[in-house]
Write an enzyme that holds these catalytic residues in place. Structure first.
Site, PDB file in Angstrom:
ATOM      1  N   CYS A 105       3.778  37.786 -66.436  1.00 34.10           N
ATOM      2  CA  CYS A 105       2.594  37.309 -65.631  1.00 34.10           C
ATOM      3  C   CYS A 105       1.180  38.099 -66.683  1.00 34.10           C
ATOM      4  CB  CYS A 105       2.461  37.726 -64.298  1.00 34.10           C
ATOM      5  SG  CYS A 105       3.803  37.229 -63.252  1.00 34.10           S
ATOM      6  N   CYS A 108       0.028  37.043 -69.937  1.00 35.01           N
ATOM      7  CA  CYS A 108      -0.903  35.628 -70.172  1.00 35.01           C
ATOM      8  C   CYS A 108      -2.162  36.137 -69.358  1.00 35.01           C
ATOM      9  CB  CYS A 108      -0.308  34.515 -69.307  1.00 35.01           C
ATOM     10  SG  CYS A 108       0.770  33.633 -70.491  1.00 35.01           S
ATOM     11  N   HIS A 109      -2.195  36.772 -68.259  1.00 32.28           N
ATOM     12  CA  HIS A 109      -3.088  36.892 -67.373  1.00 32.28           C
ATOM     13  C   HIS A 109      -3.854  37.992 -67.367  1.00 32.28           C
ATOM     14  CE1 HIS A 109      -2.378  33.127 -65.593  1.00 32.28           C
ATOM     15  NE2 HIS A 109      -1.035  33.325 -65.262  1.00 32.28           N
ATOM     16  N   CYS A 205       0.534  18.565 -34.496  1.00 33.85           N
ATOM     17  CA  CYS A 205      -0.138  20.062 -34.941  1.00 33.85           C
ATOM     18  C   CYS A 205      -1.352  20.038 -33.856  1.00 33.85           C
ATOM     19  CB  CYS A 205      -0.455  20.005 -36.342  1.00 33.85           C
ATOM     20  SG  CYS A 205       0.761  19.671 -37.490  1.00 33.85           S
ATOM     21  N   ARG A 246       6.145  28.590 -41.886  1.00 32.10           N
ATOM     22  CA  ARG A 246       5.492  28.627 -40.577  1.00 32.10           C
ATOM     23  C   ARG A 246       5.614  26.864 -40.153  1.00 32.10           C
ATOM     24  NH1 ARG A 246       4.311  30.199 -35.507  1.00 32.10           N
ATOM     25  NH2 ARG A 246       3.228  32.136 -36.006  1.00 32.10           N
ATOM     26  N   CYS A 250       7.221  25.379 -36.772  1.00 36.33           N
ATOM     27  CA  CYS A 250       6.233  24.760 -35.470  1.00 36.33           C
ATOM     28  C   CYS A 250       6.970  23.443 -35.298  1.00 36.33           C
ATOM     29  CB  CYS A 250       4.589  24.709 -36.004  1.00 36.33           C
ATOM     30  SG  CYS A 250       3.973  26.254 -35.508  1.00 36.33           S
TER      31      CYS A 250
END
Lengths: 289, 157
Positions: A105, A108-109, A205, A246, A250
């Site tokens: 990573c 490149c960054h 939701c 999550r 739910c």
């Protein structure tokens, strides 16, 4: 088996906070008035005017405002926040060369701080791919195309740690996902999912997180179900939890057949739910019960 | 004559045991949201109903507070407190509300406890997996009657 309405099962902490129940029709306690400042320096906006696209809610609140003082405190200092161990692990991955291209990573960054601001605008339309992408999808695209490495499992340990690291450098910045232009149809799909009453319990939701936030549902204090704090460290399972995990929990708790992590449905739902938090600060990795 | 009646009663009893008298979820007759006749043809047991309020697929106090159930922790605030429900509503109305509250209260969040069709992506209980075969209602006919019998005892505010 009182699982029906216990997606967040009771932790010792909430149990203590709620032991004073009297059986009377208590008014919903709503969000509290506490203010979140992390490490005494990163100011987190936990309450904001609702974005214009929201019809039924005037003010948006971070889930942090619905947690007990004890749970809230754990997130206020990185030394106390157990998620920070995994952020450090991800720092190692950030610098590790992997895959046929001989890249990491970092190659490149550069410094991870260079990605400050990224978490705040994801999920985001990717012009080249012609699709809305979550942060996880973008990370895996980097791994596969640029590093020529194996993709990580959508909510696997490496992946969630990396999303925690990338979120952590944007803490305090306002969530600001784009919902118009090419992202609009995906956003609309997400909105439709948000209002669909799934499963044998026929709950959307919105039933829990829009119509009833601030209320108790059995032992759980309902928040607005915001995702500005993801990934979240949950005291309940003592690990980092992804947005899609999550969502899955739910929906499962409505006695429904859930969607898969990384599915087009959950990508759309993530974009929509993220947009309901536009204006709140990025605060991941957060702490919840 | 007495002999014939006794015989008929015996048949009814046997049929009751075999479940033949039970009104299936799809056959329940709602009038203005209420259901006049018992789903089992027999009165419910309030003591059993009281337990269902706190557990399993009943778990009514996830959403409702009930003073009489104070020994159970964590009463929810989503629906109205049920104190006095047996005073406010008739038995038929309560049966309708428990069986399928959406008929009495249009669009309500309260789940339909005696319904087996018309769900979006029904799951296999709380596994997150798709439902297999025909769905069972959340509560059996007997459990609905038990809960109704319990609600009828809630006459105090």
């Amino acid at each position: 088996m009182t699982r029906a309405f216990a997606p967040g099962l009771t932790t010792a902490l909430t149990a203590v906070a709620l032991a004073g129940f009297t059986g009377a029709a208590a008014a919903g306690p709503g969000p509290d008035e506490d203010q979140l400042v992390i490490n005494g320096e990163i100011e987190i906006v936990t309450e904001a005017e609702a974005p214009a696209h929201m019809e039924y809610v005037d003010t948006v609140y971070s889930g942090w405002r619905f947690r007990s003082d004890e749970t809230q405190a754990v997130q206020m200092d990185d030394f106390d926040n157990p998620a920070m161990i995994w952020v450090e692990n991800a720092m190692e991955d950030w610098e590790t060369v992997e895959g046929a291209a001989g890249e990491s990573c970092a190659s490149c960054h550069g410094d991870v701080e260079e990605l400050r601001g990224v978490r705040a605008v994801y999920p985001k339309w990717n012009e080249e791919a012609g699709e809305v992408r979550t942060l996880e999808m973008q990370i895996n695209d980097c791994r596969e195309t640029r590093m020529e490495a194996e993709p990580w499992k959508y909510s696997g340990g490496d992946m969630i740690n990396m999303t925690a690291l990338i979120a952590s450098v944007s803490r305090g910045m306002p969530v600001n996902v784009a919902i118009d232009g090419p992202a609009q149809s995906t956003w609309e799909q997400g909105q439709e999912l948000y209002y669909t009453r799934f499963g044998q319990l026929e709950l959307s939701c919105a039933n829990c997180h829009e119509d009833n936030y601030g209320m108790m549902i059995r032992a759980d204090h309902l928040s607005q179900g915001q995702i500005n704090g993801f990934p979240t460290y949950r005291l309940k399972n003592t690990k980092l939890n992804s947005v899609h995990a999550r969502f899955r929990g739910c929906i499962r708790d409505t006695r429904a057949h859930t969607f898969a992590e990384g599915s087009p449905e959950f990508v759309a739902l993530e974009l929509y739910v993220a947009s309901r938090g536009n204006g709140l600060s990025v605060e991941g990795p957060s702490v919840r019960n | 004559m007495a002999r014939i009646l006794a015989g008929a009663a015996a048949v009814c009893l046997a049929a009751g045991v075999a479940g033949a008298e039970i009104v299936a979820p799809v056959d329940v007759n709602f009038v203005d949201g209420a259901v006049e006749t018992s789903l089992t043809g027999a009165p419910g047991d309030p003591a059993s109903g009281r337990e269902i309020m706190n557990k399993g697929s009943g778990n009514c106090i996830a959403c409702h507070a009930v003073t009489d159930l104070q020994e159970f922790a964590f009463h929810g605030e989503i629906g109205p407190p049920l104190d006095g429900a047996g005073e406010r509503w008739s038995e038929a109305e309560l049966r309708g509300i428990v069986a399928n509250a959406k008929i009495m209260f249009d669009g309500t969040m309260m789940p339909s406890f005696y319904k087996t069709e018309g769900f979006i992506r029904p799951g296999n209980a709380y596994s997150g997996k798709p439902a297999e075969g025909d769905l069972e209602p959340l509560l059996t006919a007997q459990q609905v009657e038990d809960v109704v019998a319990y609600l009828m005892t809630l006459t105090d505010y």
